[in-house]
Scaffold this motif. Structure first.
Motif, PDB file in Angstrom:
ATOM      1  N   LEU A 103       0.857  -1.175   0.000  1.00 42.36           N
ATOM      2  CA  LEU A 103       0.000   0.000   0.000  1.00 42.36           C
ATOM      3  C   LEU A 103       0.899   1.231   0.000  1.00 42.36           C
ATOM      4  O   LEU A 103       1.773   1.357   0.856  1.00 42.36           O
ATOM      5  CB  LEU A 103      -0.906   0.010   1.232  1.00 42.36           C
ATOM      6  N   ARG A 125      -2.694  -0.031  -5.877  1.00 44.18           N
ATOM      7  CA  ARG A 125      -2.309   0.018  -4.460  1.00 44.18           C
ATOM      8  C   ARG A 125      -1.704   1.350  -4.064  1.00 44.18           C
ATOM      9  O   ARG A 125      -1.074   1.465  -3.011  1.00 44.18           O
ATOM     10  CB  ARG A 125      -1.347  -1.136  -4.130  1.00 44.18           C
ATOM     11  N   PHE A 132      -7.522   7.571   0.422  1.00 44.60           N
ATOM     12  CA  PHE A 132      -7.679   6.243   1.019  1.00 44.60           C
ATOM     13  C   PHE A 132      -8.586   6.315   2.242  1.00 44.60           C
ATOM     14  O   PHE A 132      -9.434   5.433   2.440  1.00 44.60           O
ATOM     15  CB  PHE A 132      -6.309   5.680   1.389  1.00 44.60           C
ATOM     16  N   VAL A 160      -7.251  -2.967   0.772  1.00 45.38           N
ATOM     17  CA  VAL A 160      -6.719  -2.272  -0.406  1.00 45.38           C
ATOM     18  C   VAL A 160      -7.521  -2.635  -1.646  1.00 45.38           C
ATOM     19  O   VAL A 160      -7.854  -1.753  -2.459  1.00 45.38           O
ATOM     20  CB  VAL A 160      -5.228  -2.599  -0.592  1.00 45.38           C
TER      21      VAL A 160
END
Length: 216
Positions: A103, A125, A132, A160
């Motif tokens: 990530l 990712r 996010f 993710v």
């Protein structure tokens, strides 16, 4: 092998037993060090030792000041939150860092674009931190693997994937909504406001990753 303190990049690549979070800003002396160390602090708050869950946190800069310490005001901000600033060493972002990361969380959309442009299938990712956070808030934690029964690494990978699937559907309310602005050279008051932004953005992310609410 665990990530070396400060430099934060282990000599091994991505494995099934670990989940690497890479924070990216420009110089790797302000925003990404703050985000790295606040993430570690939040994981320790929830887990006691973040490495017991297989989560490894590191950072780098797109124009990283290789070998430089973090800015003094960044250290003050970390101290405000009780987080450890010791031993940090700045790094320039390299291909190997992106390859190893599960990530990548960037300070701005420009940083996100730079990471993705490096290739290595990084698009699914790589997010800005605030992007996010927005996506994670929309994910039902009950749909994720259980952190104790299935493992925290499996939960993090599923998180993710779920966030990536939502990206085209849950858009930012404004162009600046996903940005963490650069405090480099600014007074401590601005550094503290950026620290507060980062802290608020990280809290739901760490909760989603671990399945554990903050004890503070």
């Amino acid at each position: 092998m665990t990530a070396p303190e400060g430099r934060g990049i282990a000599e091994t690549g991505r494995t099934e037993s670990t989940f690497r979070i890479l924070h990216v800003s420009t110089g790797n002396v302000c925003r990404s060090p703050i985000t790295e160390r606040l993430t570690r602090h939040a994981l320790s708050d929830r887990l006691g030792d973040p490495l017991t869950g297989g989560l490894i946190v590191e950072s780098a800069g797109t124009w990283g000041h290789e070998g430089a310490p973090m800015e003094a005001n960044a250290e003050i901000v970390l101290a405000d939150f009780g987080a450890d600033a010791s031993g940090f060493v700045g790094r320039e972002l390299l291909d190997e860092h992106v390859i190893r990361a599960d990530l990548v969380l960037t300070a701005t959309r420009d940083h996100r674009a730079q990471v993705i442009s490096m290739g290595h299938s990084a698009g699914l990712r790589t997010f800005t931190l605030k992007e996010f956070t927005r996506l994670v808030r929309a994910i039902d934690p009950a749909t994720l693997p259980h952190p104790r029964e299935d493992g925290m690494v499996e939960r993090a990978r599923a998180l993710v994937r779920a966030a990536a699937a939502l990206r085209g559907w849950l858009l930012a309310p404004s162009p600046d909504a996903d940005e963490v602005f650069d405090p480099y050279g600014a007074p401590i008051t601005f550094f503290r406001s950026i620290g507060d932004e980062i802290h608020q953005a990280l809290d739901p992310v760490v909760t989603a990753l671990t399945g554990v609410e903050s004890r503070r």
